[in-house]
Design a protein around this motif. Structure first.
Motif, short mmCIF file in Angstrom:
data_model
loop_
_atom_site.label_atom_id
_atom_site.label_comp_id
_atom_site.label_asym_id
_atom_site.label_seq_id
_atom_site.Cartn_x
_atom_site.Cartn_y
_atom_site.Cartn_z
N ALA A 150 4.27 6.65 9.80
CA ALA A 150 2.96 7.23 10.10
C ALA A 150 1.99 7.03 8.94
O ALA A 150 0.81 6.70 9.14
CB ALA A 150 3.10 8.71 10.44
N GLU A 151 2.46 7.23 7.72
CA GLU A 151 1.62 7.03 6.54
C GLU A 151 1.23 5.56 6.42
O GLU A 151 0.08 5.25 6.07
CB GLU A 151 2.35 7.51 5.29
N LYS A 152 2.13 4.67 6.74
CA LYS A 152 1.82 3.23 6.70
C LYS A 152 0.77 2.86 7.73
O LYS A 152 -0.12 2.04 7.46
CB LYS A 152 3.08 2.41 6.91
N LYS A 153 0.83 3.47 8.91
CA LYS A 153 -0.19 3.20 9.92
C LYS A 153 -1.56 3.62 9.41
O LYS A 153 -2.55 2.91 9.57
CB LYS A 153 0.13 3.95 11.22
N VAL A 154 -1.62 4.80 8.80
CA VAL A 154 -2.89 5.30 8.27
C VAL A 154 -3.37 4.39 7.14
O VAL A 154 -4.56 4.02 7.10
CB VAL A 154 -2.75 6.77 7.80
N LEU A 155 -2.49 3.98 6.25
CA LEU A 155 -2.88 3.08 5.17
C LEU A 155 -3.40 1.75 5.70
O LEU A 155 -4.37 1.19 5.18
CB LEU A 155 -1.70 2.85 4.22
N HIS A 156 -2.78 1.26 6.75
CA HIS A 156 -3.24 0.03 7.38
C HIS A 156 -4.69 0.18 7.85
O HIS A 156 -5.53 -0.69 7.61
CB HIS A 156 -2.35 -0.34 8.56
N TYR B 238 -0.76 8.86 -0.91
CA TYR B 238 -1.33 8.70 -2.25
C TYR B 238 -0.40 9.29 -3.31
O TYR B 238 -0.20 8.69 -4.36
CB TYR B 238 -2.69 9.39 -2.35
N ARG B 239 0.15 10.46 -3.02
CA ARG B 239 1.06 11.09 -3.97
C ARG B 239 2.29 10.22 -4.20
O ARG B 239 2.72 9.99 -5.33
CB ARG B 239 1.45 12.48 -3.47
N LYS B 240 2.87 9.71 -3.12
CA LYS B 240 4.06 8.86 -3.23
C LYS B 240 3.77 7.57 -3.98
O LYS B 240 4.61 7.08 -4.74
CB LYS B 240 4.62 8.54 -1.84
N LEU B 241 2.59 7.01 -3.75
CA LEU B 241 2.21 5.75 -4.39
C LEU B 241 1.62 5.96 -5.78
O LEU B 241 1.36 4.99 -6.50
CB LEU B 241 1.19 5.01 -3.51
N GLU B 242 1.38 7.22 -6.13
CA GLU B 242 0.80 7.58 -7.42
C GLU B 242 -0.57 6.94 -7.62
O GLU B 242 -0.85 6.31 -8.64
CB GLU B 242 1.75 7.24 -8.56
N VAL B 243 -1.43 7.10 -6.60
CA VAL B 243 -2.80 6.59 -6.65
C VAL B 243 -3.75 7.71 -6.25
O VAL B 243 -3.32 8.74 -5.74
CB VAL B 243 -3.00 5.36 -5.72
N ARG B 244 -5.06 7.47 -6.45
CA ARG B 244 -6.05 8.49 -6.14
C ARG B 244 -7.14 8.03 -5.18
O ARG B 244 -8.07 8.77 -4.91
CB ARG B 244 -6.69 8.99 -7.43
N SER B 245 -7.04 6.79 -4.69
CA SER B 245 -8.08 6.31 -3.78
C SER B 245 -7.49 5.35 -2.75
O SER B 245 -6.40 4.80 -2.96
CB SER B 245 -9.19 5.59 -4.55
N GLY B 246 -8.24 5.15 -1.69
CA GLY B 246 -7.80 4.22 -0.66
C GLY B 246 -7.72 2.81 -1.17
O GLY B 246 -6.78 2.07 -0.87
N ILE C 34 -0.04 -1.26 -2.27
CA ILE C 34 0.92 -1.52 -1.20
C ILE C 34 1.02 -3.01 -0.89
O ILE C 34 2.08 -3.50 -0.52
CB ILE C 34 0.62 -0.71 0.08
N ILE C 35 -0.07 -3.73 -1.06
CA ILE C 35 -0.01 -5.18 -0.84
C ILE C 35 0.65 -5.86 -2.03
O ILE C 35 1.54 -6.70 -1.87
CB ILE C 35 -1.42 -5.75 -0.56
N ARG C 36 0.25 -5.50 -3.24
CA ARG C 36 0.80 -6.12 -4.45
C ARG C 36 2.31 -5.91 -4.55
O ARG C 36 3.05 -6.83 -4.88
CB ARG C 36 0.10 -5.54 -5.69
N GLU C 37 2.76 -4.70 -4.23
CA GLU C 37 4.18 -4.38 -4.36
C GLU C 37 4.93 -4.54 -3.05
O GLU C 37 6.08 -4.15 -2.94
CB GLU C 37 4.33 -2.98 -4.93
N GLN C 38 4.27 -5.07 -2.04
CA GLN C 38 4.85 -5.36 -0.74
C GLN C 38 5.47 -4.15 -0.06
O GLN C 38 6.49 -4.25 0.61
CB GLN C 38 5.85 -6.51 -0.84
N VAL C 39 4.83 -2.99 -0.26
CA VAL C 39 5.23 -1.80 0.49
C VAL C 39 4.86 -2.05 1.94
O VAL C 39 5.58 -1.72 2.87
CB VAL C 39 4.55 -0.52 -0.04
N LEU C 40 3.70 -2.69 2.13
CA LEU C 40 3.25 -3.15 3.44
C LEU C 40 2.94 -4.63 3.30
O LEU C 40 2.60 -5.10 2.23
CB LEU C 40 1.98 -2.41 3.90
N ARG C 41 3.02 -5.35 4.38
CA ARG C 41 2.74 -6.78 4.35
C ARG C 41 1.41 -7.04 5.05
O ARG C 41 1.19 -6.60 6.16
CB ARG C 41 3.85 -7.55 5.06
#
Length: 92
Positions: A26-32, A62-70, A77-84
């Protein structure tokens, strides 16, 4: 979201929960959808959930990825291939 807008294609899941960050589907869908430049209300309408649910998914991702913005989340997520990044629709 300026940098995210240039990534207006699709970001899809690489793995279920084996991404090292524990980002849920669900979080990945939102990030997409953030990567596509959608606002919270637009994401809620697209996913048929409340704006509050979208806000919760964003905060947790954001908390899991340790970031503060979209933008930072999308770049990470793209750089570390969390999502493709694939140019298709979000994971279902």
């Amino acid at each position: 979201m300026r940098n995210a807008n240039r990534l207006s294609g699709t970001v899809s899941a690489v793995g279920s929960r084996k991404d090292g960050y524990g980002v849920t589907r669900a979080e990945k869908k939102v990030l997409h959808l953030i990567a596509k430049g959608l606002k919270r209300k637009e994401i809620a309408l697209r996913l048929n959930v409340s704006v509050y649910t979208v806000k919760t998914h964003i905060e947790r991702a954001y908390r899991k990825l340790e970031v503060r913005s979209g933008t930072a989340a999308v770049e990470k997520i793209i750089r570390e291939q969390v999502l493709r990044y694939s140019g298709e629709e979000p994971p279902r």
